[in-house]
Design a protein around this motif. Structure first.
Motif, mmCIF file in Angstrom:
data_model
loop_
_atom_site.group_PDB
_atom_site.id
_atom_site.type_symbol
_atom_site.label_atom_id
_atom_site.label_comp_id
_atom_site.label_asym_id
_atom_site.label_seq_id
_atom_site.Cartn_x
_atom_site.Cartn_y
_atom_site.Cartn_z
ATOM 1 N N MET A 95 0.836 -1.198 0.000
ATOM 2 C CA MET A 95 0.000 0.000 0.000
ATOM 3 C C MET A 95 0.870 1.247 0.000
ATOM 4 O O MET A 95 0.577 2.225 -0.708
ATOM 5 N N ARG A 96 1.959 1.233 0.753
ATOM 6 C CA ARG A 96 2.863 2.377 0.758
ATOM 7 C C ARG A 96 3.421 2.625 -0.643
ATOM 8 O O ARG A 96 3.455 3.774 -1.119
ATOM 9 N N LEU A 97 3.851 1.571 -1.312
ATOM 10 C CA LEU A 97 4.397 1.714 -2.661
ATOM 11 C C LEU A 97 3.369 2.291 -3.630
ATOM 12 O O LEU A 97 3.690 3.159 -4.454
ATOM 13 N N GLN A 98 2.136 1.819 -3.532
ATOM 14 C CA GLN A 98 1.111 2.322 -4.443
ATOM 15 C C GLN A 98 0.717 3.758 -4.117
ATOM 16 O O GLN A 98 0.394 4.539 -5.022
ATOM 17 N N ARG A 99 0.778 4.133 -2.839
ATOM 18 C CA ARG A 99 0.498 5.525 -2.500
ATOM 19 C C ARG A 99 1.621 6.441 -2.994
ATOM 20 O O ARG A 99 1.374 7.582 -3.396
ATOM 21 N N VAL A 100 2.839 5.973 -2.972
ATOM 22 C CA VAL A 100 3.940 6.745 -3.533
ATOM 23 C C VAL A 100 3.725 6.936 -5.034
ATOM 24 O O VAL A 100 3.895 8.036 -5.576
ATOM 25 N N ALA A 101 3.326 5.867 -5.720
ATOM 26 C CA ALA A 101 3.051 5.961 -7.154
ATOM 27 C C ALA A 101 1.885 6.910 -7.425
ATOM 28 O O ALA A 101 1.875 7.647 -8.415
ATOM 29 N N CYS A 102 0.908 6.901 -6.530
ATOM 30 C CA CYS A 102 -0.256 7.772 -6.655
ATOM 31 C C CYS A 102 0.129 9.229 -6.403
ATOM 32 O O CYS A 102 -0.400 10.144 -7.031
ATOM 33 N N GLY A 103 1.070 9.448 -5.460
ATOM 34 C CA GLY A 103 1.490 10.800 -5.129
ATOM 35 C C GLY A 103 0.569 11.510 -4.164
ATOM 36 O O GLY A 103 0.600 12.738 -4.031
ATOM 37 N N TRP A 104 -0.243 10.760 -3.451
ATOM 38 C CA TRP A 104 -1.240 11.354 -2.556
ATOM 39 C C TRP A 104 -1.357 10.499 -1.303
ATOM 40 O O TRP A 104 -1.506 9.287 -1.398
ATOM 41 N N LYS A 105 -1.271 11.126 -0.131
ATOM 42 C CA LYS A 105 -1.331 10.431 1.148
ATOM 43 C C LYS A 105 -0.380 9.234 1.185
ATOM 44 O O LYS A 105 -0.777 8.086 1.402
ATOM 45 N N GLN A 106 0.884 9.530 0.981
ATOM 46 C CA GLN A 106 1.882 8.480 0.884
ATOM 47 C C GLN A 106 2.058 7.720 2.188
ATOM 48 O O GLN A 106 2.484 6.564 2.183
ATOM 49 N N ASP A 107 1.762 8.362 3.310
ATOM 50 C CA ASP A 107 1.896 7.710 4.612
ATOM 51 C C ASP A 107 0.540 7.323 5.208
ATOM 52 O O ASP A 107 0.428 7.102 6.411
#
Length: 261
Positions: free
Chosen positions: A45-57
């Protein structure tokens, strides 16, 4: 990066609109619950949020809400039987090599109900590779969405589809499956969500120009409205992006709803 108490949705912008979908067409996706107690699930989930660029944490704050059954965060998984799954999955793995290792469906419950592994996932020894995620929530901190499982109002949040396959209908299929699940499994009557307003992504928008954002063929707001959602509230200064000079550009969110029954 945008920062807000709300979540911007980032779906594909074409989906299955205009297609002749029949009852015998094989489903494109399966939704598999995110396991907040699995280190592998949390890291993916962290990796996909980084890819998304939104709410990475965001994953850490979502873990207790998922356990308590307040939110229903799901992985978007390509259905094994669909004829386009193999090339789509290959494209995702090629673009995101850190996401190639399969996860295991280890969730015990979702939105307060016991979880049964989908037969297609069970046939793969409970292994799957997610290409995005979407949350069907029975609770939300923002009162403007009116989210309340007790009142039959559920919300779509935390929506991301792999950039390797946006625009081929995966986002539309995920939304449709959430709507079906909301009605069939949880007795929902209404779905709500929020997204960035049309004027903040317009060709002549100072915000879009300053942030060097691409011109969208179909805006998020219009994408949802094509699927039966109607705007009911505007929320100015909902979240911001910071441009290259450090200036903050706030945006207006639009709240939308759709009757499911």
């Amino acid at each position: 990066m945008e920062a807000s108490a709300t979540t911007i949705l980032t779906p594909d912008v074409t989906g299955t609109q205009g297609r002749n979908v029949t009852s015998v067409e094989k489903p494109a996706i399966i939704l598999v619950p995110w396991d907040p107690d699995s280190p592998d699930h949390v890291e993916r989930m962290r990796l996909q949020r980084v890819a998304c660029g939104w709410k990475q944490d965001g994953a850490e704050s979502w873990r207790p809400l998922q356990r308590e059954g307040k939110i229903g965060l799901h992985w978007i998984v390509l259905a094994p039987a669909h004829p386009d799954t193999a090339p789509r999955l290959a494209a995702h793995k090629a673009q995101f090599p850190s996401e190639t290792t399969p996860l295991r469906d280890t969730s015990r419950s979702i939105l307060g109900r016991p979880h049964a592994v989908h037969p297609d996932i069970a046939a793969a020894e409970n292994n799957f590779v997610p290409v995005g995620h979407i949350s069907l929530d029975g609770w939300h901190a923002d009162p403007s969405l009116h989210t309340s499982a007790a009142d039959g109002v559920y919300s779509l949040t935390t929506f991301y589809v792999s950039q390797a396959m946006q625009g081929v209908g995966i986002g539309g299929a995920a939304v449709a499956e959430c709507e079906r699940m909301a009605v069939d499994d949880f007795g929902a009557k209404t779905m709500t969500l929020d997204t960035i307003s049309n004027e903040d992504v317009a060709v002549d928008s100072p915000r879009r120009i300053a942030l060097n954002r691409p011109i969208q063929k179909v805006t998020n707001q219009d994408w949802y409205m094509r699927r039966g959602y109607k705007a009911y509230q505007r929320r100015p200064n909902s979240w911001f992006d910071t441009d290259a000079t450090g200036k903050e550009w706030w945006c207006t969110a639009v709240c939308l709803r759709k009757g499911l029954v």
